[in-house]
Each structure stands twice: as C-alpha cells, then as structure tokens.
Write a protein that holds these residues in place. Structure first.
Motif: not given
Length: 131
Positions: A38-39, A41-42, A45, A93, A109-110, A113-114, A117, A120
């Motif tokens: 997730l880090d 992934l940001e 973006t 994914c 990407i969104d 992320r969904t 997350t 997780q």
C-alpha cells in the motif's frame, strides 16, 4: 508465474523496511507485505500524476513481487475456498496494476487500493481474533 514469499518480502524490504521481519511470525510478515504494497501504491499514484514513468515501472514491479509473496503465503489445501478467493483477488490486483501501468490510469490504482485495504483490514482482524 508463481513467486515465492522471499521474493515478495525482498520487494517490500527495498521499500525501506527495517529489521522487524527477522523475528516476525507469518501473520506479522503478511501484514508487513500489505503495508509495503500500500505504501508503494501511493508512490505509483504520485509517479503517474507527475509523469515519472520510469519510477512508475519500478514501483509496479515491486508491487508485483509483493503480490507474488502474498500469493505464496497462501495455503490452498488448508485454506480452501477462502485461500482460493484471496489468490484470485491477488491475481485481479496484478492484472489491474498492469492495466494502470499500460494506460497510466489511476482508476485501476483506486480499484487495487480498495481490494488490498479491505484484505489488510481482514488480516488485521484475524490477528486480533487469534490473540
């Protein structure tokens, strides 16, 4: 293409993790993989937004290796349908990341992320229930 957990973990370590994994149990290790994913992934973006396509490609590669590590952590025999569903979500994914990379489209990407997350949070819940 099936990667092992060590490949995914190596990818995560390269996103600036310290030595916490040396003594981590599998639950903590998987949570660390989610965190690293997730880090990164940001970062992707930002790379797409700023048109840093070389950096985007590096980040996508790291995330693909982390997904491979997450997939390798699944026990499809003992985990049954739940493990198979998670495998399919990881595969989804991965495909979405490839599309995001090819099209420089943040909608993919969104979506990732969904999904990640939610996975997780579910994994964190499993840890709390076991404790």
């Amino acid at each position: 293409m099936m990667l092992d957990l060590n490949d995914g973990f190596s990818a995560y370590k390269s996103t600036s993790v310290d030595g916490r994994a040396a003594s981590a149990d599998i639950h903590k290790l998987v949570l660390m993989l989610f965190d690293g994913f997730l880090d990164e992934l940001e970062r992707v973006t930002g790379h797409i937004t700023q048109k840093r396509y070389d950096k985007k490609a590096e980040s996508i590669e790291k995330m693909m290796r982390i997904l491979g590590g997450l997939e390798a952590s699944l026990d499809l025999e003992k985990g049954g349908e739940v493990a198979e569903n998670m495998r399919q979500l990881y595969e989804h994914c991965g495909q979405a990341l490839l599309q995001a990379s090819l099209k420089n489209d943040l909608a993919f990407i969104d979506s990732v992320r969904t999904v990640m997350t939610n996975l997780q949070e579910g994994w964190k819940g499993l840890g709390s229930a076991a404790a």
